[in-house]
Design an enzyme around this catalytic site. Structure first.
Site, short mmCIF file in Angstrom:
data_model
loop_
_atom_site.label_atom_id
_atom_site.label_comp_id
_atom_site.label_asym_id
_atom_site.label_seq_id
_atom_site.Cartn_x
_atom_site.Cartn_y
_atom_site.Cartn_z
N CYS A 241 -15.19 34.61 -61.22
CA CYS A 241 -14.88 35.45 -62.38
C CYS A 241 -16.12 35.65 -63.24
O CYS A 241 -16.44 36.77 -63.66
CB CYS A 241 -13.76 34.82 -63.19
SG CYS A 241 -13.16 35.85 -64.55
N CYS A 242 -16.85 34.57 -63.49
CA CYS A 242 -18.09 34.67 -64.27
C CYS A 242 -19.13 35.51 -63.55
O CYS A 242 -19.87 36.27 -64.16
CB CYS A 242 -18.65 33.27 -64.55
SG CYS A 242 -17.75 32.32 -65.78
N CYS A 322 -14.97 33.66 -73.16
CA CYS A 322 -13.76 34.43 -72.88
C CYS A 322 -12.53 33.59 -73.23
O CYS A 322 -12.54 32.37 -73.08
CB CYS A 322 -13.73 34.82 -71.40
SG CYS A 322 -15.05 35.94 -70.91
N CYS A 325 -10.86 30.79 -70.85
CA CYS A 325 -11.62 29.58 -70.53
C CYS A 325 -12.23 28.93 -71.77
O CYS A 325 -13.22 28.21 -71.67
CB CYS A 325 -12.72 29.90 -69.51
SG CYS A 325 -12.10 30.57 -67.95
N CYS A 348 -21.81 29.56 -67.36
CA CYS A 348 -21.22 30.73 -66.71
C CYS A 348 -22.05 31.19 -65.53
O CYS A 348 -21.54 31.84 -64.62
CB CYS A 348 -21.06 31.88 -67.71
SG CYS A 348 -22.61 32.55 -68.34
#
Length: 358
Positions: A241-242, A322, A325, A348
């Site tokens: 995702c990062c 975000c 998280c 990240c």
């Protein structure tokens, strides 16, 4: 590597003599396109493939007809994914010729850098290493403002930008940068999963500090549709995702910069314990003017300059990323304990490239 496919392949078949306009129109509705070469010496198929790729065609391109193993590498670099072979053809010869050379002298639509770019990058790394070493010596014992001023010295000829999350401590770095040069480009990774308070704070802080070039960078729409169409990739793979929302967009957005200013500090994480004001990361000079600052230093600057605070700080958020998280931290917890809580993850990824510390 170029795939070798035996037998007639499914897909729209077009001769390489077909005009480009007709090929483009046909490709718009096709996931697989087979371009048939009528002669070994005909280069039009290579041109068609390259143009299609340059204009965004993402389907499978297959070469068929009169092609030779000697052309394998050129087919791949022009944009072909595979070649259609007759039954019993020598696949080993195609694989061998595809990998016969390890360097390219000319750029193509594939991502392989030319040998000239490799040499230039190597020389650039050496130059930046020397520059980082010199700047660390010259700014030893000096404050954040002097470090930023040294990085922005026109004599260096650097194209400098800054990275900011507009998080809990971001006001300090941005204030230091703005006081020196308010039009330094500031890259903000608009991941699509920020707290609403962060987006409001970005607007507030931009106006308060007089920043004139804040750039919002979003994930690639097609990559997101493929990898995270439901916006829940963070649940199963936070690293992926990062990578999608931060690492890849930052790489694209900062490709033209020689140096990037960051707000990282040694006390924030074990991965930053050896941070220096100037370092080389993935061929780019990273400038960390707050590297030696403590949490108390940050608070003192915020108070002295009466800078706006992130609205989530008073709710216990001391490091803000975000929303999926990030959580508030309890008294006594490390400031970044609320980031990726419960995961074996502390960064990240945008600061974890191949570092060449001076």
């Amino acid at each position: 590597m170029l795939q070798t496919l035996e037998g007639i392949q499914n897909g729209l078949r077009l001769s390489v003599t077909t005009p480009l306009e007709e090929v483009e129109a046909a490709a718009a509705a096709e996931d697989v396109l087979v371009l048939e070469f009528d002669a070994f010496r005909d280069g039009r198929g290579f041109s068609l493939a390259a143009v299609l790729r340059e204009r965004g065609y993402r389907g499978q391109l297959i070469a068929a007809g009169k092609v030779l193993p000697d052309q394998a590498r050129h087919l791949r670099r022009s944009g072909f994914d595979a070649v259609e072979l007759a039954p019993g053809a020598d696949r080993a010869a195609w694989a061998r010729m595809d990998q016969a050379f390890s360097a390219a002298y000319q750029p193509a639509v594939d991502p392989d850098p030319s040998i000239w770019r490799r040499r230039r990058a190597a020389a650039n790394d050496r130059d930046l290493d020397a520059l980082a070493d010199r700047l660390n010596r010259e700014t030893a014992g000096k404050g954040a403002a002097e470090i930023v001023k040294a990085a922005l010295d026109p004599a260096l000829g650097l194209k400098v930008g800054a990275i900011s999350s507009f998080g809990a401590e971001s006001a300090v770095l941005l204030d230091v940068v703005a006081r020196e040069k308010a039009d330094v480009p500031v890259v903000f990774l608009e991941t699509g999963q920020h707290f609403l308070q962060t987006l409001s704070y970005r607007t507030q802080l931009t106006r308060a500090l007089g920043l004139t070039d804040v750039r919002l960078v979003t994930p690639d729409a097609e990559e997101k549709a493929t990898l995270d169409a439901r916006d829940d990739l963070w649940k199963t793979d936070a690293d992926a995702c990062c990578d999608l929302r931060k690492v890849r967009p930052l790489a694209r957005a900062t490709a033209g910069f020689d140096a990037l200013i960051t707000g990282r500090k040694r006390y924030q994480a074990s991965t930053r314990a050896d941070l220096r004001p100037f370092e080389v990361l993935d061929g780019v000079l990273r400038i960390n003017p707050l590297a030696e600052w403590t949490g108390d230093d940050v608070e003192a600057w915020l108070d002295a300059r009466d800078l706006p605070r992130h609205p989530l700080v008073e709710q216990g958020y001391r490091s803000i990323g975000c929303w999926p998280c990030t959580r508030a931290v309890d008294d006594g917890e490390d400031a970044r304990a609320g980031r990726w809580s419960g995961m074996d993850k502390v960064e990240c990824g945008i600061h974890l490239g191949k570092r060449k510390a001076a």
